[in-house]
Design a protein around this motif. Structure first.
Motif, PDB file in Angstrom:
ATOM      1  N   ASP A 182      41.508 -44.336  40.441  1.00 46.24           N
ATOM      2  CA  ASP A 182      40.313 -43.695  39.853  1.00 46.24           C
ATOM      3  C   ASP A 182      39.299 -44.698  39.620  1.00 46.24           C
ATOM      4  O   ASP A 182      38.007 -44.506  39.676  1.00 46.24           O
ATOM      5  CB  ASP A 182      40.691 -42.905  38.550  1.00 46.24           C
ATOM      6  CG  ASP A 182      41.325 -41.636  38.638  1.00 46.24           C
ATOM      7  OD1 ASP A 182      41.416 -40.957  40.048  1.00 46.24           O
ATOM      8  OD2 ASP A 182      42.067 -41.033  37.913  1.00 46.24           O
ATOM      9  N   ASP A 215      37.514 -45.372  42.916  1.00 49.67           N
ATOM     10  CA  ASP A 215      36.712 -44.421  43.254  1.00 49.67           C
ATOM     11  C   ASP A 215      35.433 -44.602  42.601  1.00 49.67           C
ATOM     12  O   ASP A 215      34.268 -44.099  42.945  1.00 49.67           O
ATOM     13  CB  ASP A 215      37.594 -43.144  43.019  1.00 49.67           C
ATOM     14  CG  ASP A 215      38.681 -42.902  44.255  1.00 49.67           C
ATOM     15  OD1 ASP A 215      38.582 -43.430  45.349  1.00 49.67           O
ATOM     16  OD2 ASP A 215      39.451 -42.197  44.211  1.00 49.67           O
ATOM     17  N   ASP A 216      35.427 -44.549  41.134  1.00 48.95           N
ATOM     18  CA  ASP A 216      34.324 -44.640  40.478  1.00 48.95           C
ATOM     19  C   ASP A 216      33.304 -45.763  40.698  1.00 48.95           C
ATOM     20  O   ASP A 216      32.225 -45.589  41.050  1.00 48.95           O
ATOM     21  CB  ASP A 216      34.688 -44.721  39.081  1.00 48.95           C
ATOM     22  CG  ASP A 216      33.531 -45.039  37.975  1.00 48.95           C
ATOM     23  OD1 ASP A 216      32.698 -43.995  38.097  1.00 48.95           O
ATOM     24  OD2 ASP A 216      33.207 -45.813  37.400  1.00 48.95           O
ATOM     25  N   LEU A 217      33.707 -47.006  41.095  1.00 51.46           N
ATOM     26  CA  LEU A 217      33.204 -48.063  41.434  1.00 51.46           C
ATOM     27  C   LEU A 217      32.364 -47.607  42.758  1.00 51.46           C
ATOM     28  O   LEU A 217      31.108 -48.043  42.969  1.00 51.46           O
ATOM     29  CB  LEU A 217      34.143 -49.199  42.033  1.00 51.46           C
ATOM     30  CG  LEU A 217      34.729 -50.121  40.667  1.00 51.46           C
ATOM     31  CD1 LEU A 217      35.388 -51.206  40.898  1.00 51.46           C
ATOM     32  CD2 LEU A 217      33.410 -50.320  39.554  1.00 51.46           C
ATOM     33  N   LYS A 218      33.036 -47.011  43.768  1.00 51.04           N
ATOM     34  CA  LYS A 218      32.585 -46.694  45.122  1.00 51.04           C
ATOM     35  C   LYS A 218      31.596 -45.661  44.857  1.00 51.04           C
ATOM     36  O   LYS A 218      30.308 -45.644  45.539  1.00 51.04           O
ATOM     37  CB  LYS A 218      33.654 -46.555  46.130  1.00 51.04           C
ATOM     38  CG  LYS A 218      34.461 -47.695  46.396  1.00 51.04           C
ATOM     39  CD  LYS A 218      35.292 -47.217  47.426  1.00 51.04           C
ATOM     40  CE  LYS A 218      36.180 -48.619  48.035  1.00 51.04           C
ATOM     41  NZ  LYS A 218      37.180 -48.143  49.001  1.00 51.04           N
ATOM     42  N   CYS A 219      31.526 -44.743  43.893  1.00 51.80           N
ATOM     43  CA  CYS A 219      30.751 -43.591  43.728  1.00 51.80           C
ATOM     44  C   CYS A 219      29.337 -44.073  43.255  1.00 51.80           C
ATOM     45  O   CYS A 219      28.465 -43.654  43.650  1.00 51.80           O
ATOM     46  CB  CYS A 219      31.266 -42.442  43.072  1.00 51.80           C
ATOM     47  SG  CYS A 219      32.687 -41.448  43.702  1.00 51.80           S
ATOM     48  N   ARG A 220      29.471 -44.885  42.371  1.00 46.22           N
ATOM     49  CA  ARG A 220      28.533 -45.477  41.618  1.00 46.22           C
ATOM     50  C   ARG A 220      27.747 -46.756  42.445  1.00 46.22           C
ATOM     51  O   ARG A 220      26.532 -47.235  42.090  1.00 46.22           O
ATOM     52  CB  ARG A 220      28.817 -46.266  40.306  1.00 46.22           C
ATOM     53  CG  ARG A 220      29.350 -44.824  39.144  1.00 46.22           C
ATOM     54  CD  ARG A 220      29.377 -45.666  37.900  1.00 46.22           C
ATOM     55  NE  ARG A 220      30.493 -46.564  37.922  1.00 46.22           N
ATOM     56  CZ  ARG A 220      30.455 -47.871  37.414  1.00 46.22           C
ATOM     57  NH1 ARG A 220      29.382 -48.241  37.207  1.00 46.22           N
ATOM     58  NH2 ARG A 220      31.397 -48.491  37.043  1.00 46.22           N
ATOM     59  N   GLY A 221      28.174 -47.045  43.680  1.00 45.26           N
ATOM     60  CA  GLY A 221      27.659 -47.921  44.595  1.00 45.26           C
ATOM     61  C   GLY A 221      27.600 -49.395  43.892  1.00 45.26           C
ATOM     62  O   GLY A 221      26.794 -49.858  44.069  1.00 45.26           O
ATOM     63  N   VAL A 222      28.650 -49.789  43.123  1.00 44.33           N
ATOM     64  CA  VAL A 222      28.843 -50.971  42.511  1.00 44.33           C
ATOM     65  C   VAL A 222      28.839 -52.129  43.680  1.00 44.33           C
ATOM     66  O   VAL A 222      29.722 -51.904  44.460  1.00 44.33           O
ATOM     67  CB  VAL A 222      29.785 -51.048  41.398  1.00 44.33           C
ATOM     68  CG1 VAL A 222      30.003 -52.641  41.082  1.00 44.33           C
ATOM     69  CG2 VAL A 222      29.667 -50.052  40.643  1.00 44.33           C
ATOM     70  N   ALA A 244      32.269 -55.554  41.933  1.00 44.51           N
ATOM     71  CA  ALA A 244      33.459 -54.742  42.165  1.00 44.51           C
ATOM     72  C   ALA A 244      34.763 -55.604  42.198  1.00 44.51           C
ATOM     73  O   ALA A 244      35.687 -55.278  41.555  1.00 44.51           O
ATOM     74  CB  ALA A 244      33.478 -53.750  43.371  1.00 44.51           C
TER      75      ALA A 244
END
Length: 221
Positions: free
Chosen positions: A179, A182-189, A194
């Protein structure tokens, strides 16, 4: 030849032998002796140790393990990848580890980046974070801590293996970062941030696992 005790060995065997097809495994451990790898893998059943499709890929210092063609052949056949220390996370060794993770293989990393002879709590290198972040499937991340390997092979000359020493290996719980990643990738970090955040998560687990293992080691006769 030594008095070795392994805690939670089933976690390691489960991850090595029974993880779903295509899911990579990234094990991480402290580094106290040049014999940590391959010595620690002696706790596994021989059918995994001698299985070239099951045993780990691991990075090894190019200026120690790959100094001539004979050493290079030996470590190459042992599934070691020459890493150049000090040139950062964007190098062929880390790229190859990412490739192996993409193929669902087992990659072992010593995130301290060197043999930690002083046993200080070091900032972990971010290469492990990059390997995990850039793997198409989030790996099973299995932390381990060990005590006593520097007694089996001391970090002083003459470098001779010892017998009858007390060794403790503690396999921690898998670190579930699905999770989080997934959150890092969704936020485009950005990848540099990252990989640091992922490595920080491992650092936190290492801290607690170290304290637990040191206590287990002290309580042994």
């Amino acid at each position: 030849m030594n008095k070795t005790r392994v805690y939670n060995k089933e976690r390691l065997i489960e991850a090595v032998a029974k993880r779903p097809t295509g899911v990579p495994l990234v094990t991480v451990s402290n580094h106290h002796s040049c014999f940590d790898d391959p010595g620690l893998w002696g706790v596994l059943p021989i059918r995994y140790v001698c299985n070239t499709f099951k045993i780990r890929w691991s990075m090894a210092a190019h200026d120690i393990c790959f100094t001539n063609k004979y050493h290079s052949m030996f470590f190459m056949f042992g599934k070691c990848i020459p890493v150049i220390r000090g040139i950062g996370v964007y190098q062929d060794a880390v790229n190859l580890c990412i490739q192996k993770a993409k193929q669902g293989h087992w990659v072992h990393v010593f995130p301290e980046g060197k043999v930690n002879m002083t046993k200080e709590e070091m900032r972990l290198k971010w290469g492990v974070g990059r390997i995990i972040y850039e793997s198409p499937r989030v790996p099973i991340i299995l932390p381990m801590w060990h005590e006593g390997m520097d007694e089996v092979l001391p970090n002083v000359e003459p470098y001779i293996l010892k017998w009858g020493k007390k060794v403790t290996l503690n396999v921690g719980k898998p670190i579930d970062l699905n999770d989080f990643i997934d959150d890092l990738k969704c936020r485009g970090v950005p990848e540099p941030e990252a990989r640091k955040l992922i490595t920080d998560k491992i650092q936190e687990v290492f801290h607690h696992l170290r304290l637990e293992t040191e206590e287990l080691h002290k309580k042994r006769n």
